[in-house]
Design a protein around this motif. Sequence first.
Motif, PDB file in Angstrom:
ATOM      1  N   SER A   6     -22.601  24.990 -19.148  1.00 20.50           N
ATOM      2  CA  SER A   6     -21.288  25.645 -19.214  1.00 20.50           C
ATOM      3  C   SER A   6     -21.479  27.156 -19.233  1.00 20.50           C
ATOM      4  CB  SER A   6     -20.549  25.227 -20.490  1.00 20.50           C
ATOM      5  OG  SER A   6     -19.270  25.825 -20.532  1.00 20.50           O
ATOM      6  N   THR A   8     -19.968  28.752 -21.343  1.00 21.83           N
ATOM      7  CA  THR A   8     -19.804  29.061 -22.773  1.00 21.83           C
ATOM      8  C   THR A   8     -21.142  29.389 -23.431  1.00 21.83           C
ATOM      9  OG1 THR A   8     -20.060  26.724 -23.357  1.00 21.83           O
ATOM     10  CG2 THR A   8     -17.812  27.516 -23.025  1.00 21.83           C
ATOM     11  N   SER A  57     -10.470  30.799 -30.412  1.00 23.97           N
ATOM     12  CA  SER A  57     -10.967  29.924 -29.332  1.00 23.97           C
ATOM     13  C   SER A  57      -9.891  29.668 -28.282  1.00 23.97           C
ATOM     14  CB  SER A  57     -11.391  28.571 -29.921  1.00 23.97           C
ATOM     15  OG  SER A  57     -10.242  27.870 -30.349  1.00 23.97           O
ATOM     16  N   GLY A  58     -10.359  29.136 -27.138  1.00 24.07           N
ATOM     17  CA  GLY A  58      -9.435  28.794 -26.053  1.00 24.07           C
ATOM     18  C   GLY A  58      -8.497  27.672 -26.463  1.00 24.07           C
ATOM     19  N   ILE A  59      -9.027  26.725 -27.213  1.00 24.13           N
ATOM     20  CA  ILE A  59      -8.161  25.613 -27.651  1.00 24.13           C
ATOM     21  C   ILE A  59      -7.063  26.143 -28.561  1.00 24.13           C
ATOM     22  CG2 ILE A  59      -8.082  23.479 -29.010  1.00 24.13           C
ATOM     23  CD1 ILE A  59     -10.777  22.707 -27.846  1.00 24.13           C
ATOM     24  N   ASN A  62      -4.370  27.769 -26.455  1.00 23.60           N
ATOM     25  CA  ASN A  62      -3.480  26.799 -25.798  1.00 23.60           C
ATOM     26  C   ASN A  62      -2.535  26.164 -26.808  1.00 23.60           C
ATOM     27  OD1 ASN A  62      -4.434  27.026 -23.176  1.00 23.60           O
ATOM     28  ND2 ASN A  62      -6.037  25.491 -23.465  1.00 23.60           N
ATOM     29  N   HIS A  83      -7.642  20.524 -19.289  1.00 23.65           N
ATOM     30  CA  HIS A  83      -8.409  20.629 -20.528  1.00 23.65           C
ATOM     31  C   HIS A  83      -7.557  20.225 -21.719  1.00 23.65           C
ATOM     32  CE1 HIS A  83     -10.830  22.433 -23.783  1.00 23.65           C
ATOM     33  NE2 HIS A  83     -11.835  22.324 -22.945  1.00 23.65           N
ATOM     34  N   TYR A  87      -9.671  17.386 -23.415  1.00 29.21           N
ATOM     35  CA  TYR A  87     -10.720  17.914 -24.303  1.00 29.21           C
ATOM     36  C   TYR A  87     -10.191  18.598 -25.560  1.00 29.21           C
ATOM     37  CZ  TYR A  87     -13.582  17.279 -20.064  1.00 29.21           C
ATOM     38  OH  TYR A  87     -14.217  16.762 -18.966  1.00 29.21           O
ATOM     39  N   GLU A  88      -8.934  18.376 -25.931  1.00 29.81           N
ATOM     40  CA  GLU A  88      -8.428  19.097 -27.104  1.00 29.81           C
ATOM     41  C   GLU A  88      -8.024  18.125 -28.221  1.00 29.81           C
ATOM     42  OE1 GLU A  88      -6.078  22.568 -25.998  1.00 29.81           O
ATOM     43  OE2 GLU A  88      -7.562  23.100 -24.476  1.00 29.81           O
ATOM     44  N   GLU A 135      -3.363  25.139 -15.192  1.00 27.83           N
ATOM     45  CA  GLU A 135      -4.720  25.605 -15.534  1.00 27.83           C
ATOM     46  C   GLU A 135      -5.332  26.292 -14.309  1.00 27.83           C
ATOM     47  OE1 GLU A 135      -7.058  22.633 -17.748  1.00 27.83           O
ATOM     48  OE2 GLU A 135      -8.825  23.301 -16.629  1.00 27.83           O
ATOM     49  N   ASP A 168      -3.128  27.985 -18.938  1.00 24.49           N
ATOM     50  CA  ASP A 168      -4.468  27.950 -19.523  1.00 24.49           C
ATOM     51  C   ASP A 168      -5.360  28.677 -18.525  1.00 24.49           C
ATOM     52  OD1 ASP A 168      -7.032  27.484 -20.341  1.00 24.49           O
ATOM     53  OD2 ASP A 168      -6.820  25.319 -20.614  1.00 24.49           O
ATOM     54  N   ALA A 170      -8.280  30.032 -19.108  1.00 22.76           N
ATOM     55  CA  ALA A 170      -9.613  30.193 -19.707  1.00 22.76           C
ATOM     56  C   ALA A 170     -10.528  30.938 -18.729  1.00 22.76           C
ATOM     57  CB  ALA A 170     -10.197  28.833 -20.059  1.00 22.76           C
ATOM     58  N   ARG A 171     -10.429  30.572 -17.445  1.00 19.84           N
ATOM     59  CA  ARG A 171     -11.246  31.221 -16.401  1.00 19.84           C
ATOM     60  C   ARG A 171     -10.369  31.949 -15.386  1.00 19.84           C
ATOM     61  NH1 ARG A 171     -13.663  26.318 -17.549  1.00 19.84           N
ATOM     62  NH2 ARG A 171     -15.732  26.525 -18.500  1.00 19.84           N
ATOM     63  N   CYS A 196     -10.162  33.238 -21.870  1.00 20.54           N
ATOM     64  CA  CYS A 196     -11.322  33.230 -22.767  1.00 20.54           C
ATOM     65  C   CYS A 196     -12.238  34.418 -22.505  1.00 20.54           C
ATOM     66  CB  CYS A 196     -12.120  31.948 -22.569  1.00 20.54           C
ATOM     67  SG  CYS A 196     -11.238  30.497 -23.133  1.00 20.54           S
ATOM     68  N   LYS A 199     -16.492  32.853 -22.109  1.00 18.75           N
ATOM     69  CA  LYS A 199     -17.037  32.034 -21.015  1.00 18.75           C
ATOM     70  C   LYS A 199     -17.751  32.996 -20.059  1.00 18.75           C
ATOM     71  CE  LYS A 199     -14.244  28.043 -21.736  1.00 18.75           C
ATOM     72  NZ  LYS A 199     -13.516  28.462 -22.953  1.00 18.75           N
TER      73      LYS A 199
HETATM   74  N1  TLP Z   1     -14.151  24.200 -21.785  1.00 18.88           N
HETATM   75  C1  TLP Z   1     -15.472  23.752 -22.178  1.00 18.88           C
HETATM   76  C2  TLP Z   1     -15.443  22.317 -22.705  1.00 18.88           C
HETATM   77  O1  TLP Z   1     -14.520  22.206 -23.723  1.00 18.88           O
HETATM   78  C3  TLP Z   1     -15.159  21.281 -21.671  1.00 18.88           C
HETATM   79  C4  TLP Z   1     -16.408  23.891 -20.990  1.00 18.88           C
HETATM   80  O2  TLP Z   1     -17.629  23.812 -21.217  1.00 18.88           O
HETATM   81  O3  TLP Z   1     -15.927  24.094 -19.860  1.00 18.88           O
HETATM   82  N2  TLP Z   1      -9.395  25.684 -21.347  1.00 18.88           N
HETATM   83  C5  TLP Z   1     -10.314  25.404 -20.421  1.00 18.88           C
HETATM   84  C6  TLP Z   1      -9.904  25.315 -19.006  1.00 18.88           C
HETATM   85  C7  TLP Z   1     -11.660  25.204 -20.788  1.00 18.88           C
HETATM   86  O4  TLP Z   1     -12.537  24.919 -19.854  1.00 18.88           O
HETATM   87  C8  TLP Z   1     -12.015  25.327 -22.148  1.00 18.88           C
HETATM   88  C9  TLP Z   1     -13.437  25.081 -22.617  1.00 18.88           C
HETATM   89  C10 TLP Z   1     -11.017  25.635 -23.081  1.00 18.88           C
HETATM   90  C11 TLP Z   1      -9.707  25.800 -22.656  1.00 18.88           C
HETATM   91  C12 TLP Z   1     -11.306  25.740 -24.564  1.00 18.88           C
HETATM   92  O5  TLP Z   1     -12.046  26.844 -24.904  1.00 18.88           O
HETATM   93  P1  TLP Z   1     -12.805  26.886 -26.333  1.00 18.88           P
HETATM   94  O6  TLP Z   1     -14.032  26.056 -26.167  1.00 18.88           O
HETATM   95  O7  TLP Z   1     -13.050  28.336 -26.556  1.00 18.88           O
HETATM   96  O8  TLP Z   1     -11.887  26.341 -27.354  1.00 18.88           O
END
Ligand code: TLP
Length: 342
Positions: A6, A8, A57-59, A62, A83, A87-88, A135, A168, A170-171, A196, A199
């Motif tokens: 990642s 991250t 954090s990104g989570i 969101n 995500h 993944y949340e 996203e 979202d 993040a990227r 984020c 990342k």
């Molecule tokens: N993504 C992480 C994992 O949680 C999957 C990764 O390694 O890609 N939005 C998006 C689109 C993300 O990809 C992520 C993290 C987040 C939010 C959450 O960010 P964090 O980890 O800072 O809470």
Amino acid sequence: MIDLRSDTVTQPSDMMREAMCCAPVGDDVYGEDPTVNRMQEIAAALLGKTAALYVPSGIMANQLSIRAQTQPGDEVIIESSAHIVLYEHGAAAALAGAQLHGITGDRGILEPEQVEAAIQPKDPYHPRTSLICLENTHNSGGGSIYPLAKIERTRSIAQAHGIAMHLDGARLFNAVVATGIPAAEYARHFDTVSFCLSKGLGAPVGSLIVTNDGPIIEQLRRSRRMYGGGMRQAGILAAAGIYALERNIPRLKEDHDNARRLAELLNKVATVSVDVNHVETNIVIFDVVGSSRSASEIVDALRKHGVLLNAVGKTTFRAVTHLGVDAQEIEQAGQILFQVLS
Ligand code: TLP
């Protein structure tokens, strides 16, 4: 180890660490950290909004955005592999009481007409649709870029129905660098945008939510504290964020070039199925077909040879490029992947 699990995993550079150690700080819960305040101003200006909030954090970014723009029982329209969905840990339901209404997109991208069809009728029977989340870039979609025209059309549908929009992002800066479309041009169509710092931008911690002055930023601030995300002398971390925003955006292009090169190298492996043309930013998703080994056996074998990456399905893998991996290491990773997967 060539770590492609990642973006991250990036480490702060020596210069970023220097910027951190001399940052002026204060108590950010009182709004008195000058470095956090400066970073929030920079972020808001960059995205063409009037307010920003630093969160751990990104989570959290969101989830605060969902909380601020829904009532318990409301529906959020979202792509099914977002995500926020995968993944949340069900946070939208657990923390905001919101119901996610997932729709399957093409590599994470929804047609505006699909979104429109998912809006619940305003009658005594249906939940209220109060938010649409997109996203960009889309992680599970393989770093796909959300086309601006689709965002614009989705926004006009949302406005016609009085529905808010959250991105979202993040990227988001990967999309900005790949397309040349300014961040503010994307952000214009959303009520809240999260992105984020930790990342591809290479800061150790943190995300930002940008929005406009008014009730939403007030709600975001209150909920940040409720969720335990109010930080004190966070300027130490924000200094890294400012460094990242000022220095690390244009270099994302290197990550995109490296991802494409990696996909080209993977394409030479007979057991690998990958669409090189789908590699738009820094994520490569590929399939290993006809292997007798399980995904975790393949991950372990690669680890033994010095390459780390994640399995994201039974036969599907994800490799993410970032500032900790240079072009030469991508060539090496390509050779190792060829050896282990052939
Ligand atoms: N993504 C992480 C994992 O949680 C999957 C990764 O390694 O890609 N939005 C998006 C689109 C993300 O990809 C992520 C993290 C987040 C939010 C959450 O960010 P964090 O980890 O800072 O809470």
